[in-house]
Design a protein around this motif. Structure first.
Motif, PDB file in Angstrom:
ATOM      1  N   VAL A 290      16.428  57.793   6.328  1.00 50.60           N
ATOM      2  CA  VAL A 290      16.360  56.475   5.689  1.00 50.60           C
ATOM      3  C   VAL A 290      17.360  56.413   4.540  1.00 50.60           C
ATOM      4  O   VAL A 290      17.873  57.432   4.073  1.00 50.60           O
ATOM      5  CB  VAL A 290      14.930  56.190   5.178  1.00 50.60           C
ATOM      6  CG1 VAL A 290      13.938  56.173   6.319  1.00 50.60           C
ATOM      7  CG2 VAL A 290      14.518  57.207   4.117  1.00 50.60           C
ATOM      8  N   GLU A 291      17.644  55.199   4.107  1.00 58.03           N
ATOM      9  CA  GLU A 291      18.588  55.001   3.006  1.00 58.03           C
ATOM     10  C   GLU A 291      17.953  54.067   1.972  1.00 58.03           C
ATOM     11  O   GLU A 291      17.570  52.944   2.332  1.00 58.03           O
ATOM     12  CB  GLU A 291      19.890  54.390   3.529  1.00 58.03           C
ATOM     13  CG  GLU A 291      20.987  54.283   2.497  1.00 58.03           C
ATOM     14  CD  GLU A 291      21.407  55.638   1.945  1.00 58.03           C
ATOM     15  OE1 GLU A 291      21.616  55.716   0.717  1.00 58.03           O
ATOM     16  OE2 GLU A 291      21.512  56.602   2.722  1.00 58.03           O
ATOM     17  N   PRO A 292      17.809  54.464   0.711  1.00 61.66           N
ATOM     18  CA  PRO A 292      18.184  55.790   0.202  1.00 61.66           C
ATOM     19  C   PRO A 292      17.254  56.884   0.720  1.00 61.66           C
ATOM     20  O   PRO A 292      16.135  56.603   1.140  1.00 61.66           O
ATOM     21  CB  PRO A 292      18.044  55.618  -1.311  1.00 61.66           C
ATOM     22  CG  PRO A 292      16.992  54.570  -1.469  1.00 61.66           C
ATOM     23  CD  PRO A 292      17.218  53.610  -0.338  1.00 61.66           C
ATOM     24  N   GLU A 293      17.738  58.113   0.673  1.00 57.97           N
ATOM     25  CA  GLU A 293      16.929  59.229   1.139  1.00 57.97           C
ATOM     26  C   GLU A 293      15.707  59.399   0.238  1.00 57.97           C
ATOM     27  O   GLU A 293      15.736  59.109  -0.952  1.00 57.97           O
ATOM     28  CB  GLU A 293      17.761  60.513   1.155  1.00 57.97           C
ATOM     29  CG  GLU A 293      18.916  60.444   2.153  1.00 57.97           C
ATOM     30  CD  GLU A 293      19.694  61.739   2.239  1.00 57.97           C
ATOM     31  OE1 GLU A 293      19.441  62.652   1.415  1.00 57.97           O
ATOM     32  OE2 GLU A 293      20.547  61.856   3.142  1.00 57.97           O
ATOM     33  N   LEU A 294      14.617  59.865   0.860  1.00 60.19           N
ATOM     34  CA  LEU A 294      13.323  59.882   0.174  1.00 60.19           C
ATOM     35  C   LEU A 294      13.156  61.057  -0.772  1.00 60.19           C
ATOM     36  O   LEU A 294      13.439  62.212  -0.419  1.00 60.19           O
ATOM     37  CB  LEU A 294      12.190  59.954   1.204  1.00 60.19           C
ATOM     38  CG  LEU A 294      11.776  58.672   1.921  1.00 60.19           C
ATOM     39  CD1 LEU A 294      10.735  59.001   2.980  1.00 60.19           C
ATOM     40  CD2 LEU A 294      11.235  57.654   0.930  1.00 60.19           C
ATOM     41  N   THR A 295      12.639  60.755  -1.948  1.00 63.32           N
ATOM     42  CA  THR A 295      12.032  61.784  -2.783  1.00 63.32           C
ATOM     43  C   THR A 295      10.690  62.117  -2.147  1.00 63.32           C
ATOM     44  O   THR A 295       9.879  61.221  -1.882  1.00 63.32           O
ATOM     45  CB  THR A 295      11.827  61.264  -4.216  1.00 63.32           C
ATOM     46  OG1 THR A 295      13.108  61.072  -4.825  1.00 63.32           O
ATOM     47  CG2 THR A 295      11.014  62.247  -5.040  1.00 63.32           C
ATOM     48  N   THR A 296      10.447  63.390  -1.878  1.00 62.23           N
ATOM     49  CA  THR A 296       9.262  63.763  -1.112  1.00 62.23           C
ATOM     50  C   THR A 296       8.863  65.192  -1.438  1.00 62.23           C
ATOM     51  O   THR A 296       9.559  65.890  -2.183  1.00 62.23           O
ATOM     52  CB  THR A 296       9.534  63.590   0.399  1.00 62.23           C
ATOM     53  OG1 THR A 296       8.325  63.816   1.143  1.00 62.23           O
ATOM     54  CG2 THR A 296      10.600  64.565   0.887  1.00 62.23           C
TER      55      THR A 296
END
Length: 342
Positions: A290-296
């Motif tokens: 996904v964009e933006p890439e996930l904080t996870t």
């Protein structure tokens, strides 16, 4: 001119391995059956394995299973086959199993939320033990009634039904998420929680509530959704359409729900993370798609499977089962930033 086919060389036997290693056949059986610890020295065990490899010896597993009354097969029960996390758990379990001439069979229990069809009725005698990952308590009746060693992964440590247990430090994972968001200045937080009633999701909700509870000005709202992108989007759309101030951050129980939340934010004409920060949990491949890439939160899924299979082998061999809590780690990416407004 005619040719004759050369006969195949005779298959090496355990006697051949014993002769090459300079040990008895009983020692070969102990080493290759992985029952040598405490009976055979490490050096001797390694010599037997080297001799077996050099000769190309393969034990007759079918004959050995009949003799021992064991099939060297473990059942891995997971809530779903479509979730990457469980595929990685299987990969880890299968890798350890292969090192010990075990096989692992996957069995999906629908969402892990209710009793699955009993997989043991016809296969009970073909299994040596069961590993169950992230299951709801009422989904385990068939497992516990199967009279087989049970190792639980990612499950309630207070539940006494398992011979061994491997857990992730889920509480710390959610604390890391909360500390990150609070440190950025977020105070209006929505928890997009899984509608699946299992220990792992209950722990996430409790840890988030406790982390936010004593923070001045912090407001936490919780909504639930089934574990799919569409449901995550729809639940988030409902939150964003509600009266009152918008949340500045959405904490999601997994990356799939987070992907849905990001879609809902964009559909409202807002931006992640400029207007609303979004966090996930699990660190699936989706997190960087996904964009933006996930904080996870990164969960060591393969290691969970490895430890689970190792624990089952210990139980089968009568060794003490060790209960593990594996550390998890927050991975900060582009989906979080300080809130635009206080």
């Amino acid at each position: 001119m005619s040719s004759t086919q050369q006969p195949s060389p005779p298959r090496p036997t355990s006697r051949d391995v014993a002769r090459a290693a300079g040990v008895s056949q009983a020692t070969v059986s102990l080493v290759l059956g992985d029952k040598w610890r405490g009976r055979v020295s490490t050096a001797t065990a390694e010599r037997v394995r080297d001799s077996a490899r050099a000769l190309g010896y393969r034990p007759n597993l079918a004959a050995r299973s009949l003799r021992l009354g064991r099939t060297r097969t473990a059942l891995l029960v997971v809530p779903a086959l479509t979730n990457e996390f469980f595929a990685r758990v299987y990969t880890g379990a299968a890798a350890v199993a292969a090192e010990h001439d075990f096989g692992v069979v996957l069995y999906p229990s629908p969402d892990g939320t209710g009793p699955a069809r009993d997989p043991f009725a016809s296969a009970r005698a073909a299994l040596d033990g069961v590993i169950a990952s992230s299951m709801a308590a009422d989904a385990l009746g068939a497992l516990r009634g199967a009279d087989l060693p049970l190792v639980m992964l990612d499950s309630d440590p207070e539940d006494q039904g398992a011979a061994a247990r491997v857990n992730l430090d889920i509480v710390d994972g959610m604390r890391q998420v909360t500390d990150h968001l609070l440190g950025l200045g977020h105070r209006r937080i929505t928890h997009l929680a899984s509608a699946v009633d299992t220990w792992t999701f209950a722990v996430r909700a409790r840890a988030l509530r406790e982390a936010v509870r004593d923070v001045p000005g912090a407001v936490l709202r919780t909504v639930t959704a089934p574990l799919d992108v569409r449901s995550g989007r729809e639940a988030t759309e409902t939150v964003l359409a509600s009266p009152g101030p918008l949340p500045t951050a959405i904490v999601c129980d997994d990356d799939i729900l987070a992907a849905g939340a990001c879609k809902a934010v964009r559909r409202r004409g807002l931006r992640v993370p400029d207007d609303i920060s979004v966090t996930g949990f699990d660190d699936l491949a989706l997190a960087t798609a996904v964009e933006p890439e996930l904080t996870t939160v990164r969960l060591p899924a393969e290691q969970v499977g490895e430890r689970g299979m190792t624990a089952l082998l210990a139980v089968l061999e009568g060794r003490p089962a060790v209960h593990h809590d594996l550390p998890v780690r927050l991975v900060v990416r582009g989906s979080t930033a300080p809130p635009a407004t206080a």
